[in-house]
Design an enzyme around this catalytic site. Structure first.
Site, mmCIF file in Angstrom:
data_model
loop_
_atom_site.group_PDB
_atom_site.id
_atom_site.type_symbol
_atom_site.label_atom_id
_atom_site.label_comp_id
_atom_site.label_asym_id
_atom_site.label_seq_id
_atom_site.Cartn_x
_atom_site.Cartn_y
_atom_site.Cartn_z
ATOM 1 N N HIS A 188 -5.374 25.939 111.087
ATOM 2 C CA HIS A 188 -5.528 27.095 110.188
ATOM 3 C C HIS A 188 -5.593 28.403 110.968
ATOM 4 O O HIS A 188 -6.185 28.447 112.044
ATOM 5 C CB HIS A 188 -6.858 27.004 109.425
ATOM 6 N N TYR A 196 -13.898 18.151 110.417
ATOM 7 C CA TYR A 196 -14.310 19.495 110.823
ATOM 8 C C TYR A 196 -15.741 19.407 111.325
ATOM 9 O O TYR A 196 -16.494 18.500 110.935
ATOM 10 C CB TYR A 196 -14.206 20.450 109.632
ATOM 11 N N HIS A 252 -2.396 19.969 110.686
ATOM 12 C CA HIS A 252 -2.224 21.431 110.696
ATOM 13 C C HIS A 252 -3.350 22.119 111.455
ATOM 14 O O HIS A 252 -4.407 21.552 111.673
ATOM 15 C CB HIS A 252 -2.220 21.966 109.262
ATOM 16 N N ARG A 297 -4.214 15.113 104.064
ATOM 17 C CA ARG A 297 -3.567 16.378 104.393
ATOM 18 C C ARG A 297 -2.634 16.151 105.573
ATOM 19 O O ARG A 297 -2.975 15.431 106.518
ATOM 20 C CB ARG A 297 -4.613 17.418 104.821
ATOM 21 N N TYR A 313 -5.568 14.001 108.003
ATOM 22 C CA TYR A 313 -6.928 13.566 107.692
ATOM 23 C C TYR A 313 -7.129 13.538 106.183
ATOM 24 O O TYR A 313 -6.445 14.252 105.455
ATOM 25 C CB TYR A 313 -7.962 14.484 108.356
HETATM 26 C C1 BEZ Z 1 -8.076 22.112 104.802
HETATM 27 O O1 BEZ Z 1 -9.022 22.372 105.508
HETATM 28 O O2 BEZ Z 1 -6.975 22.129 105.276
HETATM 29 C C2 BEZ Z 1 -8.234 21.748 103.393
HETATM 30 C C3 BEZ Z 1 -9.015 20.677 103.040
HETATM 31 C C4 BEZ Z 1 -9.157 20.358 101.707
HETATM 32 C C5 BEZ Z 1 -8.508 21.099 100.753
HETATM 33 C C6 BEZ Z 1 -7.693 22.150 101.113
HETATM 34 C C7 BEZ Z 1 -7.547 22.477 102.436
HETATM 35 FE FE FE Z 2 -7.553 21.796 107.233
#
Ligand code: BEZ
Ligand code: FE
Length: 616
Positions: free
Chosen positions: A548, A488, A546, A543, A522
């Protein structure tokens, strides 16, 4: 001290599996049988009768608990007049008992197909009743020749019976460990039985049709029964026998209540045996763990709930065991701690806000229970405090380690489900995560939010509708995502200001569009306490890929969610447990001219088309 022992392995032949009923005829012939008396109730009997075909010359379905001799006499008549040369029994302890009683009288060979976890099919023990008097004999003559375990026959055993009869089986294994005749073979069998019962029972309570768990339990019950066959039983069986006989208490339930209490008592006398149970269960206190297991499985924990008045116990020894069993107290041997818990709880009595009172008192109870249950050491607790301290120290407005901890422990997803999953008519929610930044830059439809960062171009076209299918014009939509390497903007030192995050306002048709880059899997940040937790527990930090979304509109419930790339990595093991079926979407490779005047390289571009449904 050298332990002397005698071991005499059981000659019973055991056939185990699923669908093994089909082998019944072969097993009968193996014993030289050609004329079978089938002892079975209709329910499972039909299946076995079909498998035996014309080997069956007679049937008897009158087996009763405690093997009354008059029932045996009736069955014996049937056996004789049909000139049967083999008995096949299908059922629990009653059917097995009757088969053994017939074998004791005639020497007829037995094939047993158990439908419960009783274990008696592998013991040389026969208990019979005559005029209300029970007599027990132990003789190789009553030991069945062949036992066919077919897990399919146990699938419909009701859960409460499954629980109590398995704890009854566990009692055989526990008592074997401190029996005077114990030997290394019996020890190993007992430990394996205890482990298997403890592992499989909760799975069956959660899903009674779980065949693998049923098979594990059946196997463990066989092992527990083998313990009973090899050694003599101790205090627990003596007390259960006495209570059952004197007060006509239900057999398996009585075992279930008594076992943890007798184990706590035996701890002083046979600490090595109880230590083996604790090791098998991987807990510090075996008796308390068995008590907790029964509680968790919904089994009985007190003689009081079996309807026994406390005064009936007068004169039965050891009194401390019986009174604890009557009251159903947890045998954790730490009464001062529970008094302390009560004192702490009372300190919150004047909390004015009832919800606060509920949450804090429940939290204290769980924390105390956690400490006691795990026999927590000071070092362990100090480690936990240090872990949380470090979690706080590494956190700031960009690094939200506590959020990450909550996410990776699945708590965020649980709270999200409890709070937001109200209706199947709306798009499922997903965790917010630690990378949301309030007030992202407002952008026009068709804009590129990637700030020129590398990645495969992705065109996103979405529509916001309500639960009636009507568009929601003016909905405010925040989007954010990681770059192609999984970072990010707030994690990238070279990026100054917001990138790959934006705020859009839906048009009159509830639509909005933008360019971004295709998201990839990531790792969540691993250089802090959460990384230490993931590493220490051999978990991966990834993860699933995705994007958000947060969708806000006046009078509507705000939707916080994520869309996942179908076929992406880690979809089944997302480290924050965020993936839900309704959020897995195609991000296909697109054909033709890219929209909004965008130029793309020869590698082409992807698109994401999705309709969000929000509710009031
Ligand atoms: C996210 O940004 O998707 C995320 C990252 C770490 C923990 C939960 C969500
Ligand atoms: Fe994320």
């Amino acid at each position: 001290m050298t332990r002397g022992f005698v071991h005499s392995p059981s000659p019973t032949r055991v056939v185990f599996g699923a669908g093994t009923v089909a082998q019944a005829a072969e097993e009968v012939r193996r014993l030289g049988g050609s004329r079978v008396l089938l002892l079975a109730r209709p329910r499972h009997g039909e299946k076995v009768a079909a498998a035996l075909g014309d080997l069956v010359v007679a049937r008897f379905d009158g087996a009763r608990m405690h093997t009354p001799v008059e029932v045996t006499a009736q069955a014996l008549d049937v056996l004789t007049s049909a000139a049967a040369d083999c008995v096949v029994a299908v059922g629990g302890g009653s059917a097995t008992g009757l088969a053994k009683a017939l074998a004791a009288r005639t020497g007829v060979p037995q094939v047993i197909l158990p439908t419960t976890y009783s274990g008696s099919e592998v013991t040389p023990i026969l208990g019979e009743t005559e005029n209300g008097q029970k007599t027990t004999r132990r003789s190789p003559d009553v030991l069945p020749e062949t036992v066919i375990y077919d897990v399919d026959l146990t699938l419909d055993l009701p859960v409460p019976t499954t629980v109590t009869s398995s704890i009854n089986a566990m009692a055989h294994a526990v008592e074997a460990l401190y029996a005077p005749e114990a030997n290394p073979v019996v020890d190993a069998i007992a430990v394996q039985a205890i482990r298997g019962i403890t592992h499989s029972l909760p799975l069956i309570v959660a899903d009674p049709s779980d065949v693998d768990a049923r098979a594990e339990l059946l196997e463990s019950a066989w092992l527990a029964g083998s313990c009973l066959a090899s050694v003599s039983m101790g205090l627990h069986h003596k007390l259960c026998h006495q209570l059952g006989g004197q007060f006509d208490l239900p057999h398996a339930e009585t075992h279930t209540v008594m076992l943890p209490q007798v184990m706590a008592y035996k701890e002083k006398e046979s600490p090595e045996a109880l230590a083996k149970v604790a090791e098998a269960l991987d807990v510090p206190d075996a008796a308390a763990a068995v008590f907790d297991l029964v509680t968790e499985l919904g089994g009985p924990t007190s003689l009081r709930e079996l309807g026994l008045p406390e005064s009936s116990l007068d004169g039965i020894e050891p009194a401390s065991v019986l009174h604890a069993a009557w009251a159903g107290t947890r045998p954790d041997g730490a009464p001062t701690l529970s008094a302390l818990t009560a004192q702490v709880l009372a300190s919150f009595d004047n909390t004015p806000d009832p919800r606060l009172k509920q949450l804090i008192t429940d939290l204290v109870q769980h924390l105390h229970h956690f400490a006691v249950h795990n026999d927590l050491t000071e070092d362990e607790w100090l480690f936990a405090i240090d872990f949380l301290t470090r979690t706080g120290q590494i956190s700031d407005d960009k690094r939200k380690e506590f959020v990450l901890l909550s996410d990776t422990l699945g708590v965020s997803s649980i709270v999200d489900a409890l709070t937001n999953s109200r209706s199947p008519l709306t798009t499922p929610s997903a965790v917010l995560g630690p990378f949301y930044v309030e007030g992202p830059p407002a952008m026009e439809h068709g804009a590129d939010i990637s700030g020129g960062l590398d990645g495969e171009p992705l065109w996103v076209s979405t529509e916001i509708i309500d639960t009636e299918g009507k568009p929601v014009p003016g909905a405010v939509v925040d989007v954010w995502q990681a770059n192609k390497d999984g970072f990010y903007d707030v994690q990238l030192a070279e990026v100054d200001g917001p990138v790959l995050r934006a705020r859009f306002v839906a048009d009159d048709e509830g639509r909005l569009t933008f360019w971004t880059t295709l998201p990839h899997e990531y790792p969540v940040p691993e250089d802090g306490p959460v990384g230490q937790m993931l590493g220490g527990t051999a978990r991966h930090p990834y993860r699933a890929p995705h994007v958000h979304f947060m969708i806000m509109a006046p009078h509507y419930h705000t939707l916080v969610t994520q869309l996942f790339v179908k076929g992406g990595a880690y979809m089944d093991s997302d480290t924050v447990f965020g993936v839900k079926n309704g959020l897995i979407v195609d991000f296909p490779k697109a054909e033709g001219e890219p929209p909004a005047g965008r130029e793309v390289t020869a590698d082409g571009w992807h698109r994401l088309d999705y309709t969000f449904r929000i509710g009031r």
